[in-house]
Design an enzyme around this catalytic site. Structure first.
Site, PDB file in Angstrom:
ATOM      1  N   GLU A   1      30.499  31.418  43.070  1.00  0.00           N
ATOM      2  CA  GLU A   1      31.308  30.425  43.780  1.00  0.00           C
ATOM      3  C   GLU A   1      30.478  29.180  44.109  1.00  0.00           C
ATOM      4  O   GLU A   1      29.284  29.295  44.399  1.00  0.00           O
ATOM      5  CB  GLU A   1      31.843  31.026  45.086  1.00  0.00           C
ATOM      6  CG  GLU A   1      32.755  32.226  44.865  1.00  0.00           C
ATOM      7  CD  GLU A   1      33.307  32.799  46.175  1.00  0.00           C
ATOM      8  OE1 GLU A   1      33.052  32.220  47.257  1.00  0.00           O
ATOM      9  OE2 GLU A   1      34.002  33.833  46.090  1.00  0.00           O
TER      10      GLU A   1
ATOM     11  N   ASP B   1      34.616  40.294  43.612  1.00  0.00           N
ATOM     12  CA  ASP B   1      34.143  40.817  44.898  1.00  0.00           C
ATOM     13  C   ASP B   1      35.333  41.020  45.843  1.00  0.00           C
ATOM     14  O   ASP B   1      35.178  41.554  46.947  1.00  0.00           O
ATOM     15  CB  ASP B   1      33.051  39.925  45.514  1.00  0.00           C
ATOM     16  CG  ASP B   1      33.554  38.538  45.896  1.00  0.00           C
ATOM     17  OD1 ASP B   1      34.693  38.181  45.523  1.00  0.00           O
ATOM     18  OD2 ASP B   1      32.797  37.802  46.561  1.00  0.00           O
ATOM     19  N   SER B   2      36.541  40.663  45.372  1.00  0.00           N
ATOM     20  CA  SER B   2      37.768  41.037  46.088  1.00  0.00           C
ATOM     21  C   SER B   2      37.852  42.554  46.230  1.00  0.00           C
ATOM     22  O   SER B   2      38.639  43.053  47.045  1.00  0.00           O
ATOM     23  CB  SER B   2      38.998  40.497  45.357  1.00  0.00           C
ATOM     24  OG  SER B   2      38.944  40.835  43.987  1.00  0.00           O
TER      25      SER B   2
ATOM     26  N   GLU C   1      40.860  27.975  42.569  1.00  0.00           N
ATOM     27  CA  GLU C   1      41.659  28.806  43.484  1.00  0.00           C
ATOM     28  C   GLU C   1      42.286  27.965  44.591  1.00  0.00           C
ATOM     29  O   GLU C   1      41.585  27.195  45.288  1.00  0.00           O
ATOM     30  CB  GLU C   1      40.772  29.906  44.097  1.00  0.00           C
ATOM     31  CG  GLU C   1      41.547  30.797  45.077  1.00  0.00           C
ATOM     32  CD  GLU C   1      40.860  32.102  45.425  1.00  0.00           C
ATOM     33  OE1 GLU C   1      39.808  32.408  44.838  1.00  0.00           O
ATOM     34  OE2 GLU C   1      41.395  32.815  46.291  1.00  0.00           O
TER      35      GLU C   1
HETATM   36  O1  KIV Z   1      36.994  38.207  43.661  1.00  0.00           O
HETATM   37  C1  KIV Z   1      38.006  37.870  43.027  1.00  0.00           C
HETATM   38  O2  KIV Z   1      38.913  38.659  42.749  1.00  0.00           O
HETATM   39  C2  KIV Z   1      38.099  36.488  42.593  1.00  0.00           C
HETATM   40  C3  KIV Z   1      39.420  36.039  42.054  1.00  0.00           C
HETATM   41  C4  KIV Z   1      40.297  35.693  43.171  1.00  0.00           C
HETATM   42  C5  KIV Z   1      39.264  34.926  41.101  1.00  0.00           C
HETATM   43  O3  KIV Z   1      37.174  35.755  42.737  1.00  0.00           O
END
Ligand code: KIV
Length: 300
Positions: A125, A54-55, A192
């Site tokens: 998460e 979701d980044s 993380e």
């Molecule tokens: O959304 C993302 O890219 C992530 C990574 C940082 C593990 O959760």
């Protein structure tokens, strides 16, 4: 399943493949991808797991946090990645509010990643509070990757993107959460932005693989956000992200060169253009001759 569509010599990576890698002491590689060409490149390079994170909200869509990302955004990008990568284990990241509202929502939304978007697994998460949702998703036949430490969907609770687990009580809680996620059936856990000593301890305690991002070298594998490691971000890049290239500079140079070539009529060259035969061209001129104005004849 046939292996004929996989890159030469590679089989489909599964959750068992990554578990076996941990048992053999082999390091697991993971990167994020959000589109078809990048996923295809990573697949050819032999990356074990591709996370459609979701980044995407921050590095592709330009939001300040991941909180605005929707299920529809995620499915759109997951479908593109699934078209590009045939061998890597594909993980879809569940966006904010797609699994926190109820266990039913969590299972239904997790299912969409596999049913509609070609993913092999999902990531979500959180620790102990997410146990019921994780168990229900797994019992629906969907592999789950956990995510502990700096969980970006809780950025406002943390008061910013900052490292977690630096005190005894915070570290103990993350270790306990890791054990709970393993017990719930997660096939691996992303750690993380936590101290490397804590990540090492968790990795040694768990049978399932840990995948670190800002969690030191002692995890069972590593992940980075692709835009960070490719040097594509014009905004903040976290301390833990190494730039393996500087694509932003390369793209800027290419765009500047394009602009200059277009303005100076260097591009398109004849090799980039299509040509009529002289015969067709002369016939066309003859056919339109009475209508051609003095101005256009000069230009021809
Ligand atoms: O959304 C993302 O890219 C992530 C990574 C940082 C593990 O959760």
């Amino acid at each position: 399943m046939s292996t004929s569509t996989f890159p030469a010599g590679r089989k489909k990576i599964t959750t068992s493949t990554v578990r076996d890698k941990k048992i053999r002491g082999e390091i697991i590689t993971m990167l994020t991808a959000y589109d078809y060409p990048t996923a295809a490149i990573m697949d050819r390079a032999g990356i074990d797991m591709i996370l459609v994170g979701d980044s995407v909200g921050m590095v592709v869509l330009g939001y300040d946090t991941t909180l605005s990302v929707t299920m529809e955004d995620m499915l759109h990008h997951c479908k593109a990645v699934a078209r590009g990568a045939k061998s890597a284990l594909l993980i879809g990241d569940m966006p904010f509010m797609s699994y926190q509202t109820s266990v039913d929502d969590a299972v239904r939304n997790a299912g969409r990643f596999l049913q509609e978007a070609g993913m092999d697994a999902i990531k979500l998460e959180g620790g102990r509070d997410r146990k019921p949702a994780i168990e229900a998703i797994i019992s629906a036949g969907i592999p789950v990757q956990g995510h502990l430490g700096l969980t970006p969907q809780s950025v406002h609770q943390f008061g910013g993107f900052r490292a977690q687990g630096k005190t005894v009580s915070a570290a103990k809680r993350i270790l306990e959460d890791a054990m709970i996620l393993q017990e719930a059936g997660c096939f691996s856990i992303v750690l993380e932005a936590i101290p490397w000593q804590l990540a090492k301890l968790i990795s040694a305690q768990l049978e399932i693989p840990t995948i670190g991002i800002g969690a030191g070298v002692e995890c069972d594998g590593q992940v980075l956000v692709s835009h960070d490691m490719l040097g594509l971000c014009d905004r903040f890049t976290p301390k833990f992200a190494k730039k393996f290239t500087h694509l932003q500079n390369e793209i800027e140079t290419a765009v500047t060169n394009y602009k200059s070539d277009v303005e100076n009529k260097i591009f398109p060259a004849s090799s980039n253009s299509f040509k009529m035969t002289d015969e067709e061209w002369n016939s066309l001129l003859a056919a339109i001759a009475p209508k051609v104005t003095a101005h256009s004849v000069t230009r021809l």
